[in-house]
Design an enzyme around this catalytic site. Sequence first.
Site, PDB file in Angstrom:
ATOM      1  N   ASP A  77       0.827  -1.209   0.000  1.00 45.51           N
ATOM      2  CA  ASP A  77       0.000   0.000   0.000  1.00 45.51           C
ATOM      3  C   ASP A  77       0.860   1.258   0.000  1.00 45.51           C
ATOM      4  OD1 ASP A  77      -2.281   1.588   0.092  1.00 45.51           O
ATOM      5  OD2 ASP A  77      -2.359   1.570   2.274  1.00 45.51           O
ATOM      6  N   ASP A  80       2.166   1.875  -4.037  1.00 47.48           N
ATOM      7  CA  ASP A  80       1.349   2.242  -5.190  1.00 47.48           C
ATOM      8  C   ASP A  80       1.245   3.752  -5.362  1.00 47.48           C
ATOM      9  OD1 ASP A  80      -0.223   2.672  -2.991  1.00 47.48           O
ATOM     10  OD2 ASP A  80      -1.874   1.376  -3.618  1.00 47.48           O
ATOM     11  N   GLY A  81       1.175   4.485  -4.245  1.00 48.51           N
ATOM     12  CA  GLY A  81       1.119   5.938  -4.340  1.00 48.51           C
ATOM     13  C   GLY A  81       2.407   6.527  -4.890  1.00 48.51           C
ATOM     14  N   ARG A  85       2.839   8.651  -8.505  1.00 42.17           N
ATOM     15  CA  ARG A  85       3.447   9.976  -8.653  1.00 42.17           C
ATOM     16  C   ARG A  85       4.692   9.936  -9.535  1.00 42.17           C
ATOM     17  NH1 ARG A  85       1.614   9.992  -3.280  1.00 42.17           N
ATOM     18  NH2 ARG A  85       3.576   9.131  -2.514  1.00 42.17           N
ATOM     19  N   ASP A  98      -7.529   1.505  -4.122  1.00 46.06           N
ATOM     20  CA  ASP A  98      -6.678   1.483  -2.937  1.00 46.06           C
ATOM     21  C   ASP A  98      -7.512   1.541  -1.664  1.00 46.06           C
ATOM     22  OD1 ASP A  98      -4.020   1.711  -1.619  1.00 46.06           O
ATOM     23  OD2 ASP A  98      -4.762   3.682  -1.062  1.00 46.06           O
ATOM     24  N   ASP A 102      -8.080  -1.503   1.125  1.00 46.35           N
ATOM     25  CA  ASP A 102      -7.768  -1.287   2.545  1.00 46.35           C
ATOM     26  C   ASP A 102      -8.942  -1.662   3.428  1.00 46.35           C
ATOM     27  OD1 ASP A 102      -5.251  -0.378   1.930  1.00 46.35           O
ATOM     28  OD2 ASP A 102      -5.790   1.745   1.992  1.00 46.35           O
TER      29      ASP A 102
END
Length: 261
Positions: A77, A80-81, A85, A98, A102
């Site tokens: 987790d 992925d962010g 970006r 996402d 979660d």
Amino acid sequence: MSDSSAALKRRRGSLDIVDAKVAVDLATAQTYSENVFLFVPNLIGYSRIILAALSLHYMSYHPKYCTVLYCISCLLDAFDGHAARALGQASKFGAVLDMVTDRCTTTSLLCYLTSAYPDYALVFQFLIALDFSSHYMHMNSSLVTGSKSHKQVDSDVSRLLRAYYNPTTLFIVCAGNELFYIALYLMKWVHTPLAQSLGISGPLGHYTWPELMMWLCLPICAYKNFVNLVQLWKAAKILVGVDLAERAKAREEEAQREKRE
């Protein structure tokens, strides 16, 4: 135009409305060079789902496999962010994927804890309901106010939520919250105190390592759920404020029509 109507128009100015049929057609006709379903962050999201599903498969009879798979799914987790970006592949689908992953992963573990600790079933059920309702209302309040992401919270709306959604803070709190639930799960399987397993003497020697991890992570879990309560309340106030602004705008338009007639 009233202040509330002006504020509503200002907050929604950046939000482009796309017809649902047009959106479906675009998703169907997308090419492999620009296929949102195949964005790297979303591929990471799919792998998280597979790992979580495998973890749930082993949850009732193989705690080691379950814990390793669950932890890897949660750790991904954090990647992925960064991938979104770095590669310029941020997407609304990915953000929702996402959040849904979660919520479903944590809820599945809480459902198991409900059966493992029947005396605390009501507490776990409350935590599930709070987690879902808080994030659902927060996501909707972000959408109706034109926010690009549910993680973008202005300090004038809530300083607490602004600080919580700082990437570093968010990672620490979410990790501590998941570790608390994992510790509760492992407490049903690990019964050897630290005095025997590691030779630790003193008060800590009476605890198993999952029990010690549970007590260390308990404050983080409590903070996370307090934030959920604040988020739920703030989202409710935002939605009510939008309702009031829309009703005020409708009354103004009705009054203008009556004047013209």
